[in-house]
Motif scaffolding. Structure first.
Motif, PDB file in Angstrom:
ATOM      1  N   LEU A 170       0.835  -1.209   0.000  1.00  0.00           N
ATOM      2  CA  LEU A 170       0.000   0.000   0.000  1.00  0.00           C
ATOM      3  C   LEU A 170       0.863   1.250   0.000  1.00  0.00           C
ATOM      4  O   LEU A 170       0.544   2.246  -0.653  1.00  0.00           O
ATOM      5  CB  LEU A 170      -0.918   0.001   1.231  1.00  0.00           C
ATOM      6  CG  LEU A 170      -2.093  -0.975   1.187  1.00  0.00           C
ATOM      7  CD1 LEU A 170      -2.772  -1.056   2.547  1.00  0.00           C
ATOM      8  CD2 LEU A 170      -3.122  -0.545   0.136  1.00  0.00           C
ATOM      9  N   ALA A 174       0.890   4.289  -2.729  1.00  0.00           N
ATOM     10  CA  ALA A 174       0.809   5.716  -2.398  1.00  0.00           C
ATOM     11  C   ALA A 174       1.979   6.476  -3.043  1.00  0.00           C
ATOM     12  O   ALA A 174       1.792   7.557  -3.609  1.00  0.00           O
ATOM     13  CB  ALA A 174       0.814   5.908  -0.884  1.00  0.00           C
ATOM     14  N   VAL A 177       1.268   6.996  -6.713  1.00  0.00           N
ATOM     15  CA  VAL A 177       0.327   8.097  -6.995  1.00  0.00           C
ATOM     16  C   VAL A 177       1.063   9.431  -6.906  1.00  0.00           C
ATOM     17  O   VAL A 177       0.932  10.296  -7.789  1.00  0.00           O
ATOM     18  CB  VAL A 177      -0.876   8.067  -6.019  1.00  0.00           C
ATOM     19  CG1 VAL A 177      -1.774   9.273  -6.249  1.00  0.00           C
ATOM     20  CG2 VAL A 177      -1.685   6.790  -6.178  1.00  0.00           C
ATOM     21  N   VAL A 178       1.891   9.585  -5.850  1.00  0.00           N
ATOM     22  CA  VAL A 178       2.624  10.852  -5.676  1.00  0.00           C
ATOM     23  C   VAL A 178       3.534  11.119  -6.881  1.00  0.00           C
ATOM     24  O   VAL A 178       3.522  12.216  -7.454  1.00  0.00           O
ATOM     25  CB  VAL A 178       3.454  10.820  -4.352  1.00  0.00           C
ATOM     26  CG1 VAL A 178       4.403  12.008  -4.299  1.00  0.00           C
ATOM     27  CG2 VAL A 178       2.530  10.832  -3.147  1.00  0.00           C
ATOM     28  N   GLU A 447      -6.803  11.144  -8.868  1.00  0.00           N
ATOM     29  CA  GLU A 447      -6.941  12.472  -8.261  1.00  0.00           C
ATOM     30  C   GLU A 447      -8.037  13.274  -8.959  1.00  0.00           C
ATOM     31  O   GLU A 447      -8.886  13.883  -8.312  1.00  0.00           O
ATOM     32  CB  GLU A 447      -5.610  13.231  -8.357  1.00  0.00           C
ATOM     33  CG  GLU A 447      -5.651  14.514  -7.548  1.00  0.00           C
ATOM     34  CD  GLU A 447      -4.714  15.595  -8.054  1.00  0.00           C
ATOM     35  OE1 GLU A 447      -4.390  15.620  -9.251  1.00  0.00           O
ATOM     36  OE2 GLU A 447      -4.306  16.438  -7.241  1.00  0.00           O
ATOM     37  N   LEU A 450     -11.419  12.013  -7.959  1.00  0.00           N
ATOM     38  CA  LEU A 450     -11.726  12.333  -6.563  1.00  0.00           C
ATOM     39  C   LEU A 450     -12.136  13.800  -6.451  1.00  0.00           C
ATOM     40  O   LEU A 450     -13.171  14.133  -5.846  1.00  0.00           O
ATOM     41  CB  LEU A 450     -10.495  12.058  -5.675  1.00  0.00           C
ATOM     42  CG  LEU A 450     -10.608  12.546  -4.235  1.00  0.00           C
ATOM     43  CD1 LEU A 450     -11.669  11.760  -3.472  1.00  0.00           C
ATOM     44  CD2 LEU A 450      -9.273  12.425  -3.496  1.00  0.00           C
ATOM     45  N   ARG A 451     -11.348  14.672  -7.066  1.00  0.00           N
ATOM     46  CA  ARG A 451     -11.649  16.108  -6.955  1.00  0.00           C
ATOM     47  C   ARG A 451     -12.956  16.453  -7.670  1.00  0.00           C
ATOM     48  O   ARG A 451     -13.757  17.237  -7.164  1.00  0.00           O
ATOM     49  CB  ARG A 451     -10.471  16.926  -7.490  1.00  0.00           C
ATOM     50  CG  ARG A 451      -9.303  16.897  -6.499  1.00  0.00           C
ATOM     51  CD  ARG A 451      -8.025  17.444  -7.079  1.00  0.00           C
ATOM     52  NE  ARG A 451      -8.016  18.893  -7.227  1.00  0.00           N
ATOM     53  CZ  ARG A 451      -6.984  19.575  -7.746  1.00  0.00           C
ATOM     54  NH1 ARG A 451      -5.909  18.927  -8.131  1.00  0.00           N
ATOM     55  NH2 ARG A 451      -7.046  20.882  -7.854  1.00  0.00           N
ATOM     56  N   LEU A 454     -15.856  15.388  -5.479  1.00  0.00           N
ATOM     57  CA  LEU A 454     -16.080  16.284  -4.350  1.00  0.00           C
ATOM     58  C   LEU A 454     -16.695  17.612  -4.807  1.00  0.00           C
ATOM     59  O   LEU A 454     -17.552  18.171  -4.118  1.00  0.00           O
ATOM     60  CB  LEU A 454     -14.771  16.535  -3.593  1.00  0.00           C
ATOM     61  CG  LEU A 454     -14.279  15.346  -2.754  1.00  0.00           C
ATOM     62  CD1 LEU A 454     -12.901  15.609  -2.185  1.00  0.00           C
ATOM     63  CD2 LEU A 454     -15.256  15.047  -1.620  1.00  0.00           C
ATOM     64  N   ILE A 455     -16.288  18.065  -5.979  1.00  0.00           N
ATOM     65  CA  ILE A 455     -16.886  19.306  -6.499  1.00  0.00           C
ATOM     66  C   ILE A 455     -18.374  19.062  -6.816  1.00  0.00           C
ATOM     67  O   ILE A 455     -19.243  19.845  -6.470  1.00  0.00           O
ATOM     68  CB  ILE A 455     -16.113  19.809  -7.745  1.00  0.00           C
ATOM     69  CG1 ILE A 455     -14.704  20.274  -7.324  1.00  0.00           C
ATOM     70  CG2 ILE A 455     -16.849  20.935  -8.451  1.00  0.00           C
ATOM     71  CD1 ILE A 455     -13.752  20.538  -8.480  1.00  0.00           C
ATOM     72  N   GLN A 458     -20.456  18.866  -3.715  1.00  0.00           N
ATOM     73  CA  GLN A 458     -20.244  20.040  -2.854  1.00  0.00           C
ATOM     74  C   GLN A 458     -19.577  19.667  -1.537  1.00  0.00           C
ATOM     75  O   GLN A 458     -19.984  20.051  -0.456  1.00  0.00           O
ATOM     76  CB  GLN A 458     -21.560  20.765  -2.606  1.00  0.00           C
ATOM     77  CG  GLN A 458     -22.121  21.331  -3.910  1.00  0.00           C
ATOM     78  CD  GLN A 458     -23.393  22.095  -3.704  1.00  0.00           C
ATOM     79  OE1 GLN A 458     -24.228  21.686  -2.899  1.00  0.00           O
ATOM     80  NE2 GLN A 458     -23.557  23.179  -4.423  1.00  0.00           N
ATOM     81  N   GLY A 459     -18.558  18.836  -1.680  1.00  0.00           N
ATOM     82  CA  GLY A 459     -17.722  18.513  -0.531  1.00  0.00           C
ATOM     83  C   GLY A 459     -18.204  17.352   0.320  1.00  0.00           C
ATOM     84  O   GLY A 459     -17.640  17.094   1.387  1.00  0.00           O
ATOM     85  N   PHE A 461     -18.676  13.389   1.109  1.00  0.00           N
ATOM     86  CA  PHE A 461     -18.161  12.061   0.745  1.00  0.00           C
ATOM     87  C   PHE A 461     -19.308  11.056   0.517  1.00  0.00           C
ATOM     88  O   PHE A 461     -19.074   9.930   0.120  1.00  0.00           O
ATOM     89  CB  PHE A 461     -17.222  11.537   1.836  1.00  0.00           C
ATOM     90  CG  PHE A 461     -15.847  12.163   1.759  1.00  0.00           C
ATOM     91  CD1 PHE A 461     -14.911  11.706   0.844  1.00  0.00           C
ATOM     92  CD2 PHE A 461     -15.499  13.226   2.591  1.00  0.00           C
ATOM     93  CE1 PHE A 461     -13.659  12.292   0.761  1.00  0.00           C
ATOM     94  CE2 PHE A 461     -14.248  13.826   2.511  1.00  0.00           C
ATOM     95  CZ  PHE A 461     -13.324  13.351   1.589  1.00  0.00           C
TER      96      PHE A 461
END
Lengths: 502, 161
Positions: A170, A174, A177-178, A447, A450-451, A454-455, A458-459, A461
């Protein structure tokens, strides 16, 4: 467009003389890298990625796909004759395949692996052809939350199925992804982790990372050991298996094909896992399990069919959802993107020529492989006799050339050297590279989705929980994450890891 | 504790995790309604830090192999030589060009790392470097570095085009 007319169009593409040549080059190189230990399909595909730019998209992708399934065929030759897996999916074939060879039955072992691979490969193509259009229709309904959850599930499955510590796997996902997110932010174009270096603004290239982590690291790991090869010296004999051999292998080939295909479709699954699962299943189902490990033909037929079916099955999530289920498919995704194509639910309607051309070329490639593998075994044996001390400098030079040609930048060569050293140390310390590379490719998509989710919400989950596909993926991912904490499941996972190591 | 590979491996990634978290913070987190450029970096950095901390703690408790065991019996000098050769190759690649650099690299690897008889290493190195250069430059039309240092050198300027 229905399946029949699509396939007709596909065969018109596949039988184009240029595409036939690309297909032949692909399966030939695939078999060669499958045969040669120390260079696998991942390195070969990254190496040849820049070469595909000179041709049409379908030609390039036909060749890349050919390398992949060709290597599955070739890997078995080394496993049987030298007891060294030419590529990872052939590890299991070493167990009974080499035992058969030592007992003078190398011919039937190679023959059944080629036949099993052919049957499984053909099944996988037919299934790809039938399942992909249906799945593509469903996939149109996928939104950012579904894509995000599916990618999380893929990375979790891959981490769950890796040999060693899940925490390390895992962690590598991570890190992947970075590294994948280095460069300009896709949404507001802000440079991230670029350290004011112009070379990093476009992000780090897939080819140098893959060549470093798999190509250079493999060479470094090999040269610190004395490689010894016991090539079977006795005559290989007739490749055609006897009637008893065929009878004993029919069941394992059928079961291996189905199992391999299902595991190949699963994100995070793949040919390696499929071959191990098939071997374990055949041993469990056998009335004489004690023969396994001593030259049982079922132990060759099942895993060889499974790894080829998985190789075919892995195309489904890539072609229909645009999500690569394993590292090799991630490279293929890179090839699609380089040619300006985006695999996904709309691929079949927007680029039918490419989709059906690839499917049809796989039929042609499978037949080419059968023809290549049966009569050319003697030639592959000669290739195997080339000493590693001559091979590794050449492979290293090809790695450098491939990486430089992919971006025309010396910086990429340094990235390859850096990731090569990192990959070598990761092997030493027990960290796997596969989750890192898959996450590297999925990172920007992950990413972005995910973003966007969330948009959209409206934030909140909640958006990941109220949608059935999304919640199902996340629930399975959570289960897999907590599974190692449950004693019974931990034992089972450790047993799988032990089987893999053995 | 200090002799455990797990401890040092975990510590390295802990450093990376903390760095990523810090970079994410600097890049601006944004809000949940509109996540910023550093949002994913920040949370991933924390996730990495937590995982690597657990690995470091396991190493500190004495789990995993000893650091020295990882290289016991290994020909680690070969690894150092190959890495050094690759770095030198990278530094000189633009200056000496592809043919001379790859020829030198192949000869070095076949002479010092895993020795091959000169009657084999010399022709193989020559054929491979010139052959690959020819195929890439002349057939596939891939531009390879020609060597900025060679432009004015008599007898070698043909390599620099």
């Amino acid at each position: 467009m229905d399946v029949i007319s699509g396939l007709a169009q596909g065969f018109a593409v596949a039988f184009d003389p240029v595409n036939l040549l690309y297909c032949f080059i692909g399966v030939f190189i695939g078999t060669l890298v499958g045969v040669l230990p120390g260079i696998g399909p991942i390195s070969a595909m990254s190496l040849l990625l820049p070469v595909t730019l000179s041709g049409s998209p379908e030609s390039g992708i036909i060749m890349m796909a050919g390398i992949y399934y060709g290597s599955m065929y070739g890997g078995s030759t080394t496993a049987v004759l030298v007891n060294i897996p030419g590529e990872a999916a052939s590890v299991v074939t070493c167990i009974d395949g080499h035992e058969m060879a030592k007992r003078g039955r190398a011919g039937p072992a190679l023959g059944i692996s080629a036949l099993g691979s052919f049957v499984a490969g053909t099944f996988a193509i037919v299934a790809l052809m039938l399942v992909a259009p249906m799945l593509a229709q469903v996939a149109v309904a996928f939104g950012p939350p579904e894509y995000f959850s599916l990618m999380v599930l893929g990375l979790t499955i891959l981490s769950f199925l890796t040999q060693g510590s899940m925490a390390k796997a895992l962690l590598m996902a991570a890190v992947g992804v970075v590294v994948g997110l280095i460069g300009l932010d896709q949404i507001n174009a802000m440079p991230r982790l670029t350290f004011d270096r112009l070379e990093l603004v476009d992000g780090i290239g897939l080819v140098p990372v893959v060549m470093g982590l798999f190509g250079v690291a493999e060479i470094l790991a090999n040269i610190e050991q004395q490689i010894r090869r016991d090539i079977v010296q006795s005559r290989i004999g007739s490749l055609w298996p006897s009637r008893e051999d065929l009878k004993a292998s029919a069941g394992p080939v059928g079961r291996g094909t189905l199992l391999g295909f299902l595991l190949g479709v699963l994100p995070g699954g793949g040919a390696v896992i499929a071959s191990f699962a098939s071997y374990a299943m055949e041993k469990k189902l056998s009335r004489t399990p004690e023969r396994f490990g001593k030259g049982a033909i079922e132990g060759v037929a099942g895993p060889e069919a499974a790894n080829n079916a998985a190789a075919g099955g892995a195309f489904i999530p890539l072609m229909t959802l645009g999500i690569p289920p394993n590292v090799i498919m991630a490279l293929l995704l890179g090839a699609f993107v380089i040619h300006g194509l985006q695999p996904g639910p709309l691929m079949m309607s927007q680029n039918p020529k490419v989709f059906w051309g690839i499917v049809a070329s796989m039929y042609v490639g499978n037949i080419m492989l059968l023809v290549l593998n049966m009569p050319l075994i003697g030639m592959w044996v000669q290739v195997l006799k080339a000493p590693y001390r001559i091979l590794f400098p050449l492979i290293l030079m090809f790695c450098i050339v491939g990486v430089f040609a992919s971006g025309n930048a010396v910086f990429d060569v340094f990235v390859m050297i850096g990731t090569g050293l990192l990959g070598y140390l990761m092997r030493k310390f027990g960290y796997e590279a596969a989750p890192l590379v898959l996450a590297f490719v999925l990172g920007p998509m992950l990413e972005n989705n995910l973003r966007k989710s969330l948009i959209l919400s409206q934030g909140s989950f909640e958006i990941f929980v109220v949608r059935p596909i999304s919640i199902a993926c996340l629930a399975i991912a959570v289960f897999l994450l907590i599974a190692p904490l449950l004693p019974a499941l931990r034992k089972k996972r450790e047993k799988v890891a032990l089987d893999v190591t053995e | 504790m200090l002799r455990r590979a797990e401890f040092w491996g975990g510590l390295f990634w802990l450093g990376v995790g903390v760095f990523v978290t810090w970079q994410g913070w600097l890049l601006e987190l944004g809000t949940l309604h509109e996540p910023g450029s550093g949002f994913v970096f920040f949370w991933l950095g924390l996730f990495m830090s937590a995982l690597s901390l657990s690995i470091t703690v396991a190493g500190a408790r004495g789990e995993g192999p000893l650091l020295a065991d990882l290289w016991r019996g290994a020909r680690w000098r070969n690894v150092v030589m190959v890495i050094a050769a690759l770095i030198v190759f990278g530094v000189l690649f633009q200056k000496l060009g592809f043919v001379l650099c790859s020829l030198a690299l192949l000869l070095f690897l076949m002479t010092f790392v895993d020795p091959v008889a000169p009657r084999l290493s010399i022709p193989i190195s020559l054929a491979a470097s010139v052959g690959v250069w020819y195929v890439l430059e002349k057939v596939l039309l891939v531009q390879l570095p020609k060597g900025s240092w060679l432009e004015d050198v008599p007898y070698l300027s043909w390599l620099a085009g």
